[in-house]
Design a protein around this motif. Structure first.
Motif, short mmCIF file in Angstrom:
data_model
loop_
_atom_site.label_atom_id
_atom_site.label_comp_id
_atom_site.label_asym_id
_atom_site.label_seq_id
_atom_site.Cartn_x
_atom_site.Cartn_y
_atom_site.Cartn_z
N ALA A 21 105.65 -6.63 94.37
CA ALA A 21 104.63 -5.84 93.67
C ALA A 21 104.65 -6.15 92.17
N LEU A 22 105.86 -6.35 91.62
CA LEU A 22 105.97 -6.68 90.20
C LEU A 22 105.32 -8.02 89.90
N ALA A 23 105.45 -8.99 90.83
CA ALA A 23 104.84 -10.31 90.62
C ALA A 23 103.32 -10.16 90.51
N LEU A 24 102.74 -9.36 91.39
CA LEU A 24 101.29 -9.17 91.33
C LEU A 24 100.91 -8.40 90.05
N ALA A 25 101.75 -7.45 89.67
CA ALA A 25 101.46 -6.66 88.46
C ALA A 25 101.42 -7.55 87.22
N ARG A 26 102.29 -8.58 87.19
CA ARG A 26 102.27 -9.48 86.02
C ARG A 26 100.92 -10.17 85.90
N ALA A 113 95.97 -10.65 95.62
CA ALA A 113 95.67 -11.33 94.35
C ALA A 113 94.74 -10.47 93.52
N VAL A 114 94.88 -10.60 92.18
CA VAL A 114 93.96 -9.89 91.29
C VAL A 114 93.29 -10.90 90.37
N GLY A 115 92.03 -10.66 90.06
CA GLY A 115 91.31 -11.51 89.13
C GLY A 115 90.89 -10.69 87.93
N GLY A 116 90.01 -11.25 87.08
CA GLY A 116 89.49 -10.49 85.93
C GLY A 116 88.51 -9.45 86.43
N ASP A 117 88.01 -8.65 85.57
CA ASP A 117 86.99 -7.61 85.80
C ASP A 117 87.17 -6.82 87.10
N GLY A 118 88.43 -6.50 87.44
CA GLY A 118 88.69 -5.59 88.56
C GLY A 118 88.55 -6.19 89.94
N SER A 119 88.44 -7.52 90.04
CA SER A 119 88.30 -8.11 91.38
C SER A 119 89.68 -8.26 92.03
N VAL A 120 89.71 -8.03 93.34
CA VAL A 120 90.96 -8.15 94.09
C VAL A 120 90.69 -8.88 95.41
N THR A 121 91.73 -9.54 95.93
CA THR A 121 91.66 -10.09 97.28
C THR A 121 92.58 -9.25 98.14
N ARG A 122 92.03 -8.79 99.28
CA ARG A 122 92.79 -7.90 100.15
C ARG A 122 92.88 -8.47 101.55
N ALA A 133 86.94 -8.05 96.77
CA ALA A 133 86.34 -6.76 96.43
C ALA A 133 86.46 -6.52 94.93
N ARG A 134 85.71 -5.57 94.44
CA ARG A 134 85.83 -5.22 93.03
C ARG A 134 86.09 -3.72 92.93
N ILE A 135 87.07 -3.35 92.12
CA ILE A 135 87.38 -1.92 91.96
C ILE A 135 86.61 -1.41 90.75
#
Ligand SMILES: Cc1cc2nc3c(=O)[nH]c(=O)nc-3n(C[C@H](O)[C@H](O)[C@H](O)COP(=O)(O)OP(=O)(O)OC[C@H]3O[C@@H](n4cnc5c(N)ncnc54)[C@H](O)[C@@H]3O)c2cc1C
Length: 313
Positions: A21-26, A113-122, A133-135
Protein backbone atom coordinates in the motif's frame (compact mmCIF):
# COMPACT_ATOMS: atom_id res chain seq x y z
CA UNK A 1 -0.67 18.10 -0.26
CA UNK A 2 0.25 14.74 1.25
CA UNK A 3 -0.89 11.14 1.40
CA UNK A 4 -1.82 9.19 4.53
CA UNK A 5 -1.41 5.41 4.81
CA UNK A 6 -2.86 3.05 7.43
CA UNK A 7 -0.07 0.59 8.28
CA UNK A 8 -1.13 -2.74 9.77
CA UNK A 9 1.50 -4.56 11.78
CA UNK A 10 2.29 -7.43 14.08
CA UNK A 11 3.95 -6.09 17.23
CA UNK A 12 5.67 -3.30 15.29
CA UNK A 13 6.67 -5.35 12.21
CA UNK A 14 4.84 -4.04 9.16
CA UNK A 15 2.43 -6.27 7.32
CA UNK A 16 3.65 -7.07 3.78
CA UNK A 17 0.34 -5.88 2.28
CA UNK A 18 0.75 -2.51 4.02
CA UNK A 19 4.20 -2.15 2.45
CA UNK A 20 2.52 -2.72 -0.92
CA UNK A 21 0.00 0.00 0.00
CA UNK A 22 2.90 2.35 0.76
CA UNK A 23 4.36 1.71 -2.72
CA UNK A 24 1.09 2.78 -4.33
CA UNK A 25 0.83 5.76 -1.97
CA UNK A 26 4.24 7.02 -3.17
CA UNK A 27 2.79 7.17 -6.69
CA UNK A 28 0.01 9.47 -5.45
CA UNK A 29 2.70 12.08 -4.76
CA UNK A 30 3.55 14.38 -1.87
CA UNK A 31 4.98 13.58 1.56
CA UNK A 32 3.88 10.20 2.92
CA UNK A 33 2.38 10.11 6.42
CA UNK A 34 1.58 6.78 8.04
CA UNK A 35 -0.65 5.81 10.95
CA UNK A 36 0.06 2.78 13.11
CA UNK A 37 -2.16 1.81 16.01
CA UNK A 38 -0.93 -0.05 19.07
CA UNK A 39 2.82 0.32 18.46
CA UNK A 40 5.35 2.28 16.42
CA UNK A 41 6.21 0.34 13.26
CA UNK A 42 9.91 0.14 12.53
CA UNK A 43 11.78 0.66 9.26
CA UNK A 44 9.12 2.63 7.42
CA UNK A 45 11.59 5.29 6.22
CA UNK A 46 12.85 2.78 3.66
CA UNK A 47 9.31 2.67 2.26
CA UNK A 48 9.08 6.43 1.82
CA UNK A 49 7.32 7.38 5.06
CA UNK A 50 8.33 10.84 6.29
CA UNK A 51 6.18 10.93 9.42
CA UNK A 52 4.72 8.03 11.37
CA UNK A 53 1.82 8.92 13.67
CA UNK A 54 1.37 6.42 16.48
CA UNK A 55 -1.75 5.91 18.57
CA UNK A 56 -1.16 3.91 21.75
CA UNK A 57 -4.55 3.44 23.34
CA UNK A 58 -5.59 0.08 24.85
CA UNK A 59 -9.19 0.59 23.80
CA UNK A 60 -8.39 0.35 20.08
CA UNK A 61 -5.01 -1.36 19.85
CA UNK A 62 -6.41 -4.84 19.15
CA UNK A 63 -8.81 -3.50 16.50
CA UNK A 64 -11.80 -1.16 16.48
CA UNK A 65 -12.84 -0.29 12.92
CA UNK A 66 -14.81 2.90 13.56
CA UNK A 67 -12.19 4.17 16.02
CA UNK A 68 -9.37 3.49 13.53
CA UNK A 69 -11.38 5.41 10.92
CA UNK A 70 -11.81 8.26 13.42
CA UNK A 71 -8.02 8.41 13.86
CA UNK A 72 -7.52 8.60 10.08
CA UNK A 73 -10.23 11.27 9.89
CA UNK A 74 -8.45 13.31 12.56
CA UNK A 75 -5.10 12.97 10.77
CA UNK A 76 -6.57 14.02 7.42
CA UNK A 77 -7.50 17.28 9.15
CA UNK A 78 -4.06 17.68 10.72
CA UNK A 79 -1.93 16.73 7.67
CA UNK A 80 -4.11 18.07 4.84
CA UNK A 81 -3.81 14.69 3.10
CA UNK A 82 -5.26 14.49 -0.40
CA UNK A 83 -5.53 10.70 -0.29
CA UNK A 84 -5.88 7.95 2.32
CA UNK A 85 -4.52 4.54 1.34
CA UNK A 86 -4.80 1.17 3.10
CA UNK A 87 -4.00 -2.43 2.24
CA UNK A 88 -6.82 -4.40 0.64
CA UNK A 89 -7.18 -6.57 3.73
CA UNK A 90 -10.44 -7.21 5.56
CA UNK A 91 -9.39 -4.54 8.05
CA UNK A 92 -8.14 -2.05 5.47
CA UNK A 93 -11.39 -2.27 3.52
CA UNK A 94 -13.55 -2.09 6.63
CA UNK A 95 -11.75 0.93 8.10
CA UNK A 96 -11.81 2.86 4.83
CA UNK A 97 -15.49 1.96 4.44
CA UNK A 98 -16.10 3.64 7.82
CA UNK A 99 -14.01 6.66 6.80
CA UNK A 100 -15.97 6.98 3.55
CA UNK A 101 -19.23 6.91 5.51
CA UNK A 102 -17.98 9.51 8.02
CA UNK A 103 -16.97 11.90 5.25
CA UNK A 104 -19.72 10.92 2.80
CA UNK A 105 -17.15 10.20 0.10
CA UNK A 106 -16.66 7.53 -2.59
CA UNK A 107 -14.12 4.79 -1.88
CA UNK A 108 -12.18 2.78 -4.48
CA UNK A 109 -11.17 -0.74 -3.40
CA UNK A 110 -8.74 -3.10 -5.18
CA UNK A 111 -6.69 -0.33 -6.79
CA UNK A 112 -3.45 -1.36 -8.55
CA UNK A 113 -2.34 1.97 -10.07
CA UNK A 114 -3.00 5.69 -9.71
CA UNK A 115 -2.66 8.37 -12.37
CA UNK A 116 -3.05 12.17 -12.37
CA UNK A 117 -6.42 13.90 -11.91
CA UNK A 118 -7.87 11.16 -9.67
CA UNK A 119 -7.72 8.31 -12.17
CA UNK A 120 -7.23 4.79 -10.82
CA UNK A 121 -6.94 1.28 -12.23
CA UNK A 122 -8.90 -1.29 -10.26
CA UNK A 123 -9.17 -5.06 -10.33
CA UNK A 124 -12.80 -6.16 -10.78
CA UNK A 125 -14.75 -9.40 -11.14
CA UNK A 126 -12.31 -11.55 -9.22
CA UNK A 127 -9.38 -10.41 -11.34
CA UNK A 128 -10.87 -11.02 -14.79
CA UNK A 129 -11.34 -7.30 -15.53
CA UNK A 130 -9.23 -4.16 -15.12
CA UNK A 131 -11.30 -1.00 -14.72
CA UNK A 132 -10.09 2.54 -15.43
CA UNK A 133 -12.04 4.91 -13.19
CA UNK A 134 -11.86 8.45 -11.92
CA UNK A 135 -12.55 9.43 -8.32
CA UNK A 136 -14.53 12.67 -8.27
CA UNK A 137 -13.64 13.96 -4.80
CA UNK A 138 -11.03 16.19 -3.21
CA UNK A 139 -9.99 13.46 -0.78
CA UNK A 140 -9.34 10.09 -2.44
CA UNK A 141 -9.91 6.91 -0.41
CA UNK A 142 -8.20 3.79 -1.79
CA UNK A 143 -7.33 0.25 -0.82
CA UNK A 144 -4.67 -1.65 -2.76
CA UNK A 145 -5.38 -5.07 -4.29
CA UNK A 146 -3.23 -7.66 -2.45
CA UNK A 147 -0.10 -8.93 -4.20
CA UNK A 148 -0.60 -6.77 -7.30
CA UNK A 149 1.90 -4.00 -6.43
CA UNK A 150 5.60 -4.56 -5.60
CA UNK A 151 6.43 -3.25 -2.11
CA UNK A 152 9.88 -1.94 -3.21
CA UNK A 153 12.07 0.37 -1.10
CA UNK A 154 13.38 3.90 -1.57
CA UNK A 155 16.41 5.72 -0.20
CA UNK A 156 14.46 7.32 2.61
CA UNK A 157 15.94 8.28 5.97
CA UNK A 158 14.33 7.35 9.26
CA UNK A 159 10.66 8.27 9.54
CA UNK A 160 9.90 10.93 12.15
CA UNK A 161 7.71 9.37 14.86
CA UNK A 162 4.94 11.44 16.48
CA UNK A 163 2.57 10.28 19.19
CA UNK A 164 -1.09 11.04 18.64
CA UNK A 165 -4.02 11.40 21.06
CA UNK A 166 -7.10 9.90 19.43
CA UNK A 167 -10.23 12.05 19.81
CA UNK A 168 -12.97 9.44 19.98
CA UNK A 169 -16.70 9.47 20.52
CA UNK A 170 -18.31 6.69 22.55
CA UNK A 171 -19.92 5.33 19.35
CA UNK A 172 -16.46 4.81 17.80
CA UNK A 173 -15.73 2.11 20.37
CA UNK A 174 -18.96 0.12 20.17
CA UNK A 175 -17.28 -2.48 17.92
CA UNK A 176 -13.83 -3.56 19.03
CA UNK A 177 -11.78 -6.70 19.51
CA UNK A 178 -11.70 -7.73 23.15
CA UNK A 179 -10.32 -11.26 22.88
CA UNK A 180 -8.33 -13.44 20.46
CA UNK A 181 -9.14 -17.16 20.16
CA UNK A 182 -6.27 -19.22 18.76
CA UNK A 183 -7.10 -21.40 15.73
CA UNK A 184 -5.30 -24.71 15.05
CA UNK A 185 -3.20 -23.13 12.26
CA UNK A 186 -2.62 -19.88 14.17
CA UNK A 187 0.86 -18.51 13.76
CA UNK A 188 1.11 -18.77 9.99
CA UNK A 189 -0.90 -16.12 8.23
CA UNK A 190 -2.84 -17.44 5.24
CA UNK A 191 -2.19 -14.24 3.28
CA UNK A 192 1.58 -14.47 3.78
CA UNK A 193 2.28 -18.23 3.93
CA UNK A 194 4.87 -19.62 1.50
CA UNK A 195 2.87 -22.85 1.22
CA UNK A 196 -0.91 -23.24 1.52
CA UNK A 197 -2.64 -26.61 1.82
CA UNK A 198 -6.26 -25.97 0.88
CA UNK A 199 -9.30 -28.23 0.96
CA UNK A 200 -12.68 -28.21 -0.75
CA UNK A 201 -15.88 -30.24 -0.67
CA UNK A 202 -13.85 -33.29 -1.68
CA UNK A 203 -12.32 -33.38 1.82
CA UNK A 204 -15.74 -34.59 2.96
CA UNK A 205 -16.00 -33.28 6.53
CA UNK A 206 -14.47 -31.08 9.22
CA UNK A 207 -12.60 -34.12 10.54
CA UNK A 208 -11.22 -34.75 7.04
CA UNK A 209 -9.15 -31.58 7.45
CA UNK A 210 -7.04 -33.43 10.03
CA UNK A 211 -4.90 -34.95 7.28
CA UNK A 212 -4.51 -31.51 5.63
CA UNK A 213 -3.42 -30.04 8.98
CA UNK A 214 -0.86 -32.81 9.31
CA UNK A 215 0.56 -32.17 5.84
CA UNK A 216 0.55 -28.41 6.49
CA UNK A 217 2.47 -28.95 9.74
CA UNK A 218 5.25 -30.78 7.87
CA UNK A 219 5.46 -28.08 5.20
CA UNK A 220 5.22 -25.14 7.62
CA UNK A 221 2.13 -24.21 5.65
CA UNK A 222 -1.19 -22.50 6.35
CA UNK A 223 -4.47 -24.33 5.81
CA UNK A 224 -7.01 -22.78 3.46
CA UNK A 225 -10.35 -23.89 2.05
CA UNK A 226 -13.12 -23.19 -0.44
CA UNK A 227 -16.39 -21.44 0.29
CA UNK A 228 -18.34 -24.70 0.26
CA UNK A 229 -16.25 -25.68 3.27
CA UNK A 230 -16.89 -22.49 5.24
CA UNK A 231 -20.60 -22.60 4.34
CA UNK A 232 -20.74 -26.16 5.70
CA UNK A 233 -19.12 -24.92 8.93
CA UNK A 234 -16.13 -27.26 8.54
CA UNK A 235 -13.65 -24.36 8.78
CA UNK A 236 -13.91 -20.69 9.87
CA UNK A 237 -14.38 -17.97 7.25
CA UNK A 238 -10.87 -16.71 8.00
CA UNK A 239 -9.55 -19.82 6.19
CA UNK A 240 -11.52 -19.17 2.99
CA UNK A 241 -9.51 -18.48 -0.15
CA UNK A 242 -11.18 -16.66 -3.02
CA UNK A 243 -13.05 -13.67 -4.25
CA UNK A 244 -14.94 -13.33 -0.98
CA UNK A 245 -12.12 -14.74 1.13
CA UNK A 246 -8.39 -14.20 1.45
CA UNK A 247 -6.18 -13.62 -1.61
CA UNK A 248 -3.05 -15.71 -1.27
CA UNK A 249 0.25 -15.64 -3.17
CA UNK A 250 2.35 -18.57 -1.85
CA UNK A 251 5.19 -20.32 -3.64
CA UNK A 252 3.02 -23.45 -3.65
CA UNK A 253 -0.77 -23.83 -3.38
CA UNK A 254 -1.98 -27.40 -2.87
CA UNK A 255 -5.67 -27.64 -3.80
CA UNK A 256 -7.22 -30.84 -2.44
CA UNK A 257 -10.72 -31.72 -3.62
CA UNK A 258 -11.37 -28.22 -4.98
CA UNK A 259 -13.08 -27.94 -8.37
CA UNK A 260 -11.55 -24.59 -9.33
CA UNK A 261 -14.54 -22.24 -9.65
CA UNK A 262 -13.56 -18.77 -10.91
CA UNK A 263 -14.41 -17.29 -7.50
CA UNK A 264 -11.90 -19.66 -5.88
CA UNK A 265 -9.19 -19.13 -8.50
CA UNK A 266 -9.53 -15.35 -7.94
CA UNK A 267 -7.99 -15.96 -4.52
CA UNK A 268 -5.12 -18.29 -5.45
CA UNK A 269 -4.01 -17.27 -8.92
CA UNK A 270 -1.17 -15.26 -7.34
CA UNK A 271 0.47 -18.59 -6.35
CA UNK A 272 3.75 -19.33 -8.14
CA UNK A 273 2.79 -23.02 -8.52
CA UNK A 274 -0.50 -24.84 -8.04
CA UNK A 275 -0.70 -28.56 -7.32
CA UNK A 276 -4.21 -29.97 -7.75
CA UNK A 277 -5.26 -33.23 -6.14
CA UNK A 278 -8.60 -34.24 -7.60
CA UNK A 279 -10.39 -37.46 -8.45
CA UNK A 280 -11.88 -35.89 -11.60
CA UNK A 281 -9.47 -35.57 -14.53
CA UNK A 282 -11.88 -33.02 -16.08
CA UNK A 283 -12.06 -30.69 -13.03
CA UNK A 284 -11.66 -27.01 -14.07
CA UNK A 285 -8.83 -26.50 -11.57
CA UNK A 286 -6.56 -28.51 -13.87
CA UNK A 287 -6.58 -25.58 -16.31
CA UNK A 288 -4.88 -23.42 -13.62
CA UNK A 289 -2.66 -26.14 -12.13
CA UNK A 290 1.06 -26.57 -12.81
CA UNK A 291 0.98 -30.11 -11.40
CA UNK A 292 -1.91 -32.50 -10.83
CA UNK A 293 -2.46 -35.81 -9.14
CA UNK A 294 -5.66 -37.48 -10.33
CA UNK A 295 -6.84 -39.63 -7.48
CA UNK A 296 -8.69 -39.88 -4.20
CA UNK A 297 -7.25 -37.30 -1.81
CA UNK A 298 -7.81 -39.61 1.15
CA UNK A 299 -5.11 -41.82 -0.39
CA UNK A 300 -2.91 -39.16 -2.04
CA UNK A 301 -2.55 -36.74 0.91
CA UNK A 302 -1.50 -39.41 3.48
CA UNK A 303 0.92 -40.83 0.89
CA UNK A 304 2.60 -37.40 0.47
CA UNK A 305 2.70 -36.98 4.26
CA UNK A 306 4.32 -40.40 4.69
CA UNK A 307 7.00 -39.59 2.06
CA UNK A 308 7.73 -36.24 3.71
CA UNK A 309 8.08 -37.91 7.12
CA UNK A 310 10.54 -40.40 5.62
CA UNK A 311 12.51 -37.62 3.95
CA UNK A 312 12.59 -35.54 7.14
CA UNK A 313 13.58 -38.41 9.49
C1 LIG B 1 -20.53 -14.25 -5.33
C2 LIG B 1 -19.79 -15.53 -5.07
C3 LIG B 1 -18.62 -15.49 -4.36
C4 LIG B 1 -17.91 -16.67 -4.13
N1 LIG B 1 -16.72 -16.61 -3.44
C5 LIG B 1 -16.01 -17.73 -3.28
C6 LIG B 1 -14.74 -17.70 -2.61
O1 LIG B 1 -14.27 -16.68 -2.15
N2 LIG B 1 -14.05 -18.88 -2.51
C7 LIG B 1 -14.53 -20.07 -2.99
O2 LIG B 1 -13.86 -21.10 -2.85
N3 LIG B 1 -15.74 -20.12 -3.60
C8 LIG B 1 -16.48 -19.00 -3.74
N4 LIG B 1 -17.70 -19.08 -4.32
C9 LIG B 1 -18.26 -20.43 -4.60
C10 LIG B 1 -17.75 -21.05 -5.87
O3 LIG B 1 -18.55 -20.65 -6.97
C11 LIG B 1 -17.79 -22.61 -5.78
O4 LIG B 1 -19.12 -23.01 -5.47
C12 LIG B 1 -16.86 -23.19 -4.73
O5 LIG B 1 -15.56 -22.66 -4.86
C13 LIG B 1 -16.80 -24.70 -4.92
O6 LIG B 1 -16.12 -25.28 -3.83
P1 LIG B 1 -15.40 -26.68 -3.96
O7 LIG B 1 -14.44 -26.63 -5.10
O8 LIG B 1 -14.91 -27.04 -2.62
O9 LIG B 1 -16.63 -27.66 -4.27
P2 LIG B 1 -17.06 -28.40 -5.60
O10 LIG B 1 -17.23 -27.45 -6.72
O11 LIG B 1 -18.23 -29.25 -5.24
O12 LIG B 1 -15.82 -29.32 -5.97
C14 LIG B 1 -15.42 -30.42 -5.22
C15 LIG B 1 -14.25 -31.07 -5.96
O13 LIG B 1 -13.73 -32.12 -5.17
C16 LIG B 1 -13.41 -33.22 -6.02
N5 LIG B 1 -13.45 -34.41 -5.17
C17 LIG B 1 -14.53 -34.97 -4.57
N6 LIG B 1 -14.16 -36.04 -3.83
C18 LIG B 1 -12.81 -36.13 -3.96
C19 LIG B 1 -11.83 -37.01 -3.41
N7 LIG B 1 -12.17 -38.00 -2.56
N8 LIG B 1 -10.53 -36.84 -3.76
C20 LIG B 1 -10.17 -35.86 -4.61
N9 LIG B 1 -11.05 -34.97 -5.16
C21 LIG B 1 -12.36 -35.10 -4.82
C22 LIG B 1 -14.45 -33.18 -7.11
O14 LIG B 1 -13.99 -33.83 -8.28
C23 LIG B 1 -14.62 -31.67 -7.33
O15 LIG B 1 -13.74 -31.20 -8.31
C24 LIG B 1 -18.42 -17.91 -4.59
C25 LIG B 1 -19.62 -17.93 -5.31
C26 LIG B 1 -20.30 -16.77 -5.54
C27 LIG B 1 -21.58 -16.84 -6.33
Amino acid sequence: MSVLVLVEHDGGSPDELSLQALALARDVGGPVHALSIGAAVTGLGAYGVETLHVVEDDRLSAYAPAAWAACLDQLVGETGAQAVVAAGTNRGNEVLGHLAARRDLPFAANVIAVGGDGSVTRVRWGGSLLEEARIESELKLLTVAPHMVEAGTVNGGEARVEGMEAELAEADLVVRVVEHAETPSAGISLAEAKVVVSGGRGVGSADGFGMLEELAGLLNAAVGCSRVVTMAGWRPHTDQVGQTGTKVAPDLYIACGISGATQHIAGCKGAKKILAINSDAEAPILASADYAVIGDLTEVVPAITAELRKAQS
